[in-house]
Each structure stands twice: as C-alpha cells, then as structure tokens.
Scaffold this motif. Sequence first.
Motif, PDB file in Angstrom:
ATOM      1  N   PRO A   1      -1.858 -13.041   9.346  1.00 52.24           N
ATOM      2  CA  PRO A   1      -2.666 -12.997  10.567  1.00 52.24           C
ATOM      3  C   PRO A   1      -3.777 -11.958  10.388  1.00 52.24           C
ATOM      4  N   GLU A   2      -4.927 -12.157  11.004  1.00 50.62           N
ATOM      5  CA  GLU A   2      -6.109 -11.346  10.722  1.00 50.62           C
ATOM      6  C   GLU A   2      -5.926  -9.859  11.023  1.00 50.62           C
ATOM      7  N   TYR A   3      -4.999  -9.502  11.916  1.00 51.60           N
ATOM      8  CA  TYR A   3      -4.827  -8.095  12.286  1.00 51.60           C
ATOM      9  C   TYR A   3      -3.749  -7.394  11.439  1.00 51.60           C
ATOM     10  N   ILE A   4      -3.175  -8.085  10.461  1.00 50.56           N
ATOM     11  CA  ILE A   4      -2.180  -7.480   9.569  1.00 50.56           C
ATOM     12  C   ILE A   4      -2.867  -7.091   8.259  1.00 50.56           C
ATOM     13  N   ALA A   5      -2.710  -5.851   7.852  1.00 48.77           N
ATOM     14  CA  ALA A   5      -3.349  -5.371   6.627  1.00 48.77           C
ATOM     15  C   ALA A   5      -2.619  -5.884   5.393  1.00 48.77           C
ATOM     16  N   CYS A   6      -3.365  -6.032   4.318  1.00 49.43           N
ATOM     17  CA  CYS A   6      -2.761  -6.442   3.043  1.00 49.43           C
ATOM     18  C   CYS A   6      -1.815  -5.341   2.557  1.00 49.43           C
ATOM     19  N   PRO A   7      -0.602  -5.687   2.135  1.00 47.31           N
ATOM     20  CA  PRO A   7       0.342  -4.672   1.665  1.00 47.31           C
ATOM     21  C   PRO A   7      -0.197  -3.928   0.444  1.00 47.31           C
ATOM     22  N   GLY A   8      -0.171  -2.611   0.503  1.00 46.12           N
ATOM     23  CA  GLY A   8      -0.680  -1.808  -0.609  1.00 46.12           C
ATOM     24  C   GLY A   8      -2.160  -1.496  -0.525  1.00 46.12           C
ATOM     25  N   GLY A   9      -2.893  -2.193   0.353  1.00 48.03           N
ATOM     26  CA  GLY A   9      -4.311  -1.913   0.544  1.00 48.03           C
ATOM     27  C   GLY A   9      -5.182  -2.236  -0.655  1.00 48.03           C
ATOM     28  N   ASN A  10      -6.311  -1.545  -0.732  1.00 48.52           N
ATOM     29  CA  ASN A  10      -7.290  -1.805  -1.790  1.00 48.52           C
ATOM     30  C   ASN A  10      -6.735  -1.563  -3.186  1.00 48.52           C
ATOM     31  N   ALA A  11      -5.767  -0.683  -3.294  1.00 47.91           N
ATOM     32  CA  ALA A  11      -5.209  -0.358  -4.610  1.00 47.91           C
ATOM     33  C   ALA A  11      -4.392  -1.508  -5.179  1.00 47.91           C
ATOM     34  N   SER A  12      -4.039  -2.484  -4.336  1.00 45.08           N
ATOM     35  CA  SER A  12      -3.139  -3.554  -4.767  1.00 45.08           C
ATOM     36  C   SER A  12      -3.800  -4.919  -4.919  1.00 45.08           C
ATOM     37  N   TRP A  13      -5.042  -5.078  -4.421  1.00 47.87           N
ATOM     38  CA  TRP A  13      -5.675  -6.404  -4.430  1.00 47.87           C
ATOM     39  C   TRP A  13      -7.124  -6.322  -4.894  1.00 47.87           C
ATOM     40  N   GLN A  14      -7.528  -7.317  -5.668  1.00 53.16           N
ATOM     41  CA  GLN A  14      -8.915  -7.400  -6.107  1.00 53.16           C
ATOM     42  C   GLN A  14      -9.821  -7.827  -4.955  1.00 53.16           C
ATOM     43  N   GLN A  15      -9.291  -8.654  -4.066  1.00 53.43           N
ATOM     44  CA  GLN A  15     -10.112  -9.187  -2.976  1.00 53.43           C
ATOM     45  C   GLN A  15      -9.338  -9.169  -1.670  1.00 53.43           C
ATOM     46  N   MET A  16      -9.956  -8.630  -0.623  1.00 55.60           N
ATOM     47  CA  MET A  16      -9.382  -8.644   0.715  1.00 55.60           C
ATOM     48  C   MET A  16     -10.490  -8.990   1.701  1.00 55.60           C
ATOM     49  N   GLU A  17     -10.270 -10.021   2.502  1.00 60.54           N
ATOM     50  CA  GLU A  17     -11.271 -10.405   3.486  1.00 60.54           C
ATOM     51  C   GLU A  17     -10.641 -11.163   4.644  1.00 60.54           C
TER      52      GLU A  17
END
Length: 231
Positions: free
Chosen positions: A126-142
């Motif tokens: 869901p759009e209001y849930i952050a990706c687990p681990g944040g920027n350090a864990s994913w190449q792309q987040m949008e």
Amino acid sequence: MKALVSWCEAVALIFILKLYFNASYQLTGLQVCSLCDGTVQNNTYVGNFCSSSAGRIDKRCCLANDNSSDPERIIGLDLSSCSLTQVEDLSGASTVVVIDLSLNTITNISDKVFQGFLDLNVLILPEYIACPGGNASWQQMEVKQGKQLCKDQKNMCNQTGQMSANCPENSLCGPYGPGFFECHCAENYHGYKCLRQAEFPALKVFGPLAASAVVISFLLWITQRRKAKSL
C-alpha cells in the motif's frame, strides 16, 4: 574439552527445540497461498510474472515449474485486495521473487516479516507503507498508481562479499533479506564471535543429538500435516 562439548550440546539442543516451537507457529507454503480466497489473475503483476516465468498458479501463489528438488517452491505471491489489516508471517513463501500486498488496509508491516527472503526482487505495498530496509535495501522505490513499489533488492554486505565492518573479525557477511544480513564464521573458526580457531568438533557435539533431532522433526511434520488438513 568435555565441558566445552557438553556446553555446545546443551546450546544445540536448545536451538533445535526453539526451531521446533517457532516452526509450529509459522505458516507453511500451502497456508500462505490460502490466506485469502480467489486465485492469481492473469492481468496482475504476479500473474504476468508467473506467465513469463512458465510457472503454475495455485490459489494465491505462483509455483516454479522446474526440475528443482522442491516442486512446491513459491516464486510469486499475490495477496492484493484481500482485505488484510495486518501481515505477521509469510515465512512459508521465503523463496518468493514477487509479492503483491497492495489494495489492503494494512497499517504497518514489520521488516522482520521479510527476513530470510533472499530472492525477493519486487515488493508491492500500500502506498503509505515504507519499503522494508529503506534506501539501503532497494535499487528503486517509488509510489505509482496508489502503490508503493520496492524493486531490485540490494545486498546488505559489501561488494566483495567477504569481510564486513558489521561482522566480527574472522567472519563473513551474507545477505538475509531486505535490511538484514547474517555473519558466518570463516573457515577453521567457530564459537562466540568466531573467536575459536581449529576445526569445530561437529561429530562430538551433534552426534548425541541426532536421535532427538529426528524425533523433533517427525513431531514437526505431524504438526504441520494437521494444520494443512484443517485448511
């Protein structure tokens, strides 16, 4: 030396018992696929992925159609639009590559839910849930079309895959899911913080525990069978 072996045996037995009781409360792959009614639709992200991967659909899962040792290996999980309010355990789908949890009224998801998901490459939330681990864990987040897209999981260890500042001396770093890593003792090192050097006395430590491990595994198998039949 005998005291060390006895201590190691006690620790190993406690570890095995802990695994047994934790596994008793973890969902199996079959249970994860049945967390909500319906099946994977062809026009969804997971459906398209399953089709392109030559997988086969079983309820809310896409199973790998290959010659691996695990014919029930889950590579896709679609739990979108399932009216879920919380997600606490997806351990039965730890081999998954794509997960869709969008279009649910989930308020929060612990990063630990995805611990051990080494192959997870696309996570839709869901759009209001952050990706687990944040920027350090994913190449792309949008955020796109009301969904949070987490794509291309990063390796939490350094690029060499060898020693890491996050691990003690004489150990190697290994990825363990988005936001997680684990440390393994280097060759010929073992014990607390990998401080003991020399070959680990595996036969003396685990030999006496073999029978109890078999019994516990059998009990776990019986427990999971009962849970599966209750679905």
